[in-house]
Design a protein around this motif. Sequence first.
Motif, short mmCIF file in Angstrom:
data_model
loop_
_atom_site.label_atom_id
_atom_site.label_comp_id
_atom_site.label_asym_id
_atom_site.label_seq_id
_atom_site.Cartn_x
_atom_site.Cartn_y
_atom_site.Cartn_z
N ASN A 1 30.91 18.73 -17.62
CA ASN A 1 31.05 17.49 -18.39
C ASN A 1 32.33 17.59 -19.22
O ASN A 1 32.60 18.63 -19.82
CB ASN A 1 29.83 17.31 -19.31
N HIS A 2 33.12 16.50 -19.23
CA HIS A 2 34.39 16.54 -19.95
C HIS A 2 34.45 15.60 -21.14
O HIS A 2 35.51 15.42 -21.73
CB HIS A 2 35.55 16.17 -19.01
N THR A 3 33.36 14.94 -21.44
CA THR A 3 33.40 14.03 -22.59
C THR A 3 31.99 13.64 -23.01
O THR A 3 31.09 13.55 -22.17
CB THR A 3 34.19 12.76 -22.25
N THR B 1 34.98 13.86 -30.88
CA THR B 1 35.30 12.94 -29.77
C THR B 1 36.17 13.57 -28.68
O THR B 1 36.05 13.21 -27.52
CB THR B 1 36.04 11.67 -30.29
N GLU B 2 37.06 14.49 -29.04
CA GLU B 2 37.91 15.11 -28.02
C GLU B 2 37.19 16.34 -27.50
O GLU B 2 36.98 17.30 -28.24
CB GLU B 2 39.26 15.52 -28.63
N ALA B 3 36.81 16.29 -26.22
CA ALA B 3 36.00 17.39 -25.70
C ALA B 3 36.71 18.73 -25.93
O ALA B 3 36.14 19.67 -26.47
CB ALA B 3 35.72 17.17 -24.23
N SER B 4 37.95 18.81 -25.50
CA SER B 4 38.68 20.05 -25.70
C SER B 4 40.12 19.75 -26.10
O SER B 4 40.60 20.14 -27.17
CB SER B 4 38.66 20.86 -24.39
N GLY B 5 40.81 19.01 -25.22
CA GLY B 5 42.26 18.90 -25.36
C GLY B 5 42.85 20.11 -24.67
O GLY B 5 42.27 21.22 -24.72
N THR B 6 43.95 19.92 -24.00
CA THR B 6 44.64 21.07 -23.41
C THR B 6 46.11 21.05 -23.81
O THR B 6 46.77 22.08 -23.76
CB THR B 6 44.52 21.08 -21.87
O1 CBF Z 1 38.49 18.99 -19.89
C1 CBF Z 1 39.76 18.49 -19.67
C2 CBF Z 1 40.01 17.28 -20.53
O2 CBF Z 1 39.24 16.21 -20.02
C3 CBF Z 1 39.41 14.96 -20.71
O3 CBF Z 1 40.76 14.59 -20.64
C4 CBF Z 1 38.58 13.88 -20.01
O4 CBF Z 1 39.10 13.17 -19.22
N1 CBF Z 1 37.32 13.74 -20.27
C5 CBF Z 1 39.01 15.14 -22.17
O5 CBF Z 1 39.20 13.94 -22.86
C6 CBF Z 1 39.82 16.27 -22.80
O6 CBF Z 1 39.35 16.51 -24.10
C7 CBF Z 1 39.68 17.54 -21.98
O7 CBF Z 1 40.54 18.52 -22.48
#
Ligand code: CBF
Length: 830
Positions: free
Chosen positions: A371-373, A671-676
């Motif tokens: 899951n990314h968000t 709100t920001e899952a991780s950010g890269t």
């Molecule tokens: O996990 C990779 C990135 O995915 C997202 O861009 C996304 O499309 N859900 C998140 O918003 C990022 O926080 C995350 O780093």
Amino acid sequence: PLEETLLERWKSLAPHDLASTTDIEKSIVYHTTYTLCRHRYNVDKTAMYSATSHSVRDLLLKEWNTTQERLHVTNPKRCYYLSMEFLLGRALDNALYCLSTKKEYAESVKALGFSMEDLLEEERDAALGNGGLGRLAACYVDSSATLEYPVWGYGLRFKYGIFKQIINNEGYQDETPDYWLSHGNPWELRRDDIKYDVQFYGYVATKMNDAGESRLSWEGGEKMYAVAYDMPIPGYDTKNCGNIRLWESQPHNLFDFGAFNNGDYDKAVNDQKRANNLTAVLYPNDNHDSGKELRLKQEYFWVSASLQDIIRRFKRSKRPWKEFSDQVALQLNDTHPIMAIAELQRLLVDVEGLAWDSAWDIVTKTFAFTNHTVLPEALERWSVPLMEHLLPRHMQIIYDINLFFLQKVEKQFPGDRDLLNQVSIIEESQPQQVRMAYLAVVGSHKVNGVAALHSELVKKDLFPAFIKCFGPEKFINITNGITPRRWLYQANPALRDIITETLGSEKWVTHLDELAQLKKFADDKAFQKKWMDVKYRNKQRLAKWISTNMGIDVSPDSLFDIQVKRIHEYKRQFLNILGVIHRYRELCEMNDSERSKVTPRVVIFGGKAAPGYFVAKLVIKLINSVAKVVNNDESIGDLLKVVFIPDYKVSLAEIITPASDISQHISTAGTEASGTSNMKFVLNGGLILGTVDGANIEIRDEIGEENIFMFGTLADKVPDIRHNQKFYGVLLDANLQAVIDLIESGAFGDASIFNPLIDTLTYGGDYYLISEDFDGYLKKQTEVDDTFRDKTLWAKKSIMCTAGMGFFSSDRAVREYADKIWNLKPIPSE
Ligand code: CBF
């Protein structure tokens, strides 16, 4: 297969390595002549780029073939990374570095009358992605190839990648198509022999199989071909080569002769048009589900073709079905490929004839879900009527998966109706919806979030009821990572060189933890000077780009403050530009003596807004309107400049990232899952100004809190603040009110344009907590200014930033996936 003696002959005739620069020159001339059919009097930069790329591709294909041969012989477990997006960027430079042959190719290209820098600029970005999720997939295939894991990516070959962003004269974003394939693509191979039928629509019938049992079967409807394209993915310092297989849609009937003969020319090519449309464009939404039928079609087309391909490969191994999950791991990159769960169940039950339970056992042991968000608007739901229409058999299968799952839950927690409602894959709305993320949780053996805080929120906010059903062990965290190859080695050659010189080897490129040794040089004056000289040169490079491409002059002596990422309310570019207006307002009120103490700043923005995201597009307009006023105010001069770099993409990020002094990662907490991009900037010795969110938190823990500027509300406080705002309204911070007054005075053009944006702060509550965080933000910015004036202190912090980033290598992340989820071992190339 050929006989043994013939195989030997083939082997003896295999192409040799290009051992000298003369060989390389010959290979480039060969491709110019025979691949491009260009005469030597007619070779321009584009042709030369293409011929050089074909020559490098030959080297890659040799490794690709030996890798496939090795995998064929050893037949290990493999992992398939299903990702709708792969934001690869350019390939040539990366391939040259991975093959350790950049120097030789640069010399050969020069000997033929061209410069390598020019050729690299000829390449169009492969922009098959929106943002973080797609770029992460690109980093993960790089690391998998480098670490020699048998991993393939599967995706779609979009004819048009993410749109090209143009900023028009009024400062608004316009979109034009990205014709990235118009000059051909030397980095892909079309595989006409690898194609599968994919079906849509139709109905479900009951049929008898050979054993006389009745079986459900999906009949009728429409069929298309999925044709494979392979993109070799080089590993660094290894002979291993990975692969991304992308599918393109092709019509079943290329041409309807009946219609043509009847004079209906349009109808004659109808099938062709429909099929071509399917993989034509990437949906340009980031963190937002568009709910369109074409999107669901794309998703199903892609997972069906991929699974058919994977099953074909599995069958070649002649192993029994029950060993499928010992041979295959499937990683679902976010919600887009989740239909693969129902499709694998269908293929196993309806096509291969397995019993439901045996098939489901295989499915749940094979899939894992990332899951990314946690943003609700990004979690896909498909309406039941749409699904019944487009994928009637899958809808039945999903109903059955849900039924059997709910029966289990009922048995485990008798009478708990609430729980059944909470975990049901079908949402009882009007019309009913299929909650895809729930299907993923039920159909996977592991679910992971992408940073520590995010993985906690996944458990607490997204799937709390599932913890009750499955226990917490199913839910794990794997913090994202980035590849050091592209994001330091390639993007920042000057820093790369001093790191290698200081550490005495290039080991850090594949063992990023080695960077920790830089800590002992953090106080060394001579080293600090070298370090900051590199930063200065990188700032000069970016300043030159801005001047050449945008006609704005910025001084590399200023503090470069950068925020580049998708434009989204939760990422709060709005907060940044409001802060810029505050700074401008203060500057305007200062006398000369006060101004002489100010740290000059260049505030740089970049990023695309989804074409239908009105508020995000208005933020771009506001930034450009402010830039116009500030940059033309002669009394301000170099004290403040504002730049919005158009069409932000991977190749631009490679120039922008090494040039930051500060970068902003200021999402509303939670709100920001991780950010890269935060990781990329810090790896390049840039400090960050960030909220207590996503991977910022772990970056702080690794580099030390004295080396990061953090502010803002904590995630666990956000719900209460939002709740209070609903009842008591939003109390605007006084400085913020002054900023809004200035906008409303017309200082940046027609103020009424910005009303909808300003309304997001007041009407119905300031959902992203800009007012709440404004004061903390301004205070931290002042701290940034003050710290920047102390050059020695800043240099030390910058070195400590890079030195602390070992953990954030995508090599570490991929190893974690391999160990904790895929149960995968590397297959050494030598
Ligand atoms: O996990 C990779 C990135 O995915 C997202 O861009 C996304 O499309 N859900 C998140 O918003 C990022 O926080 C995350 O780093």
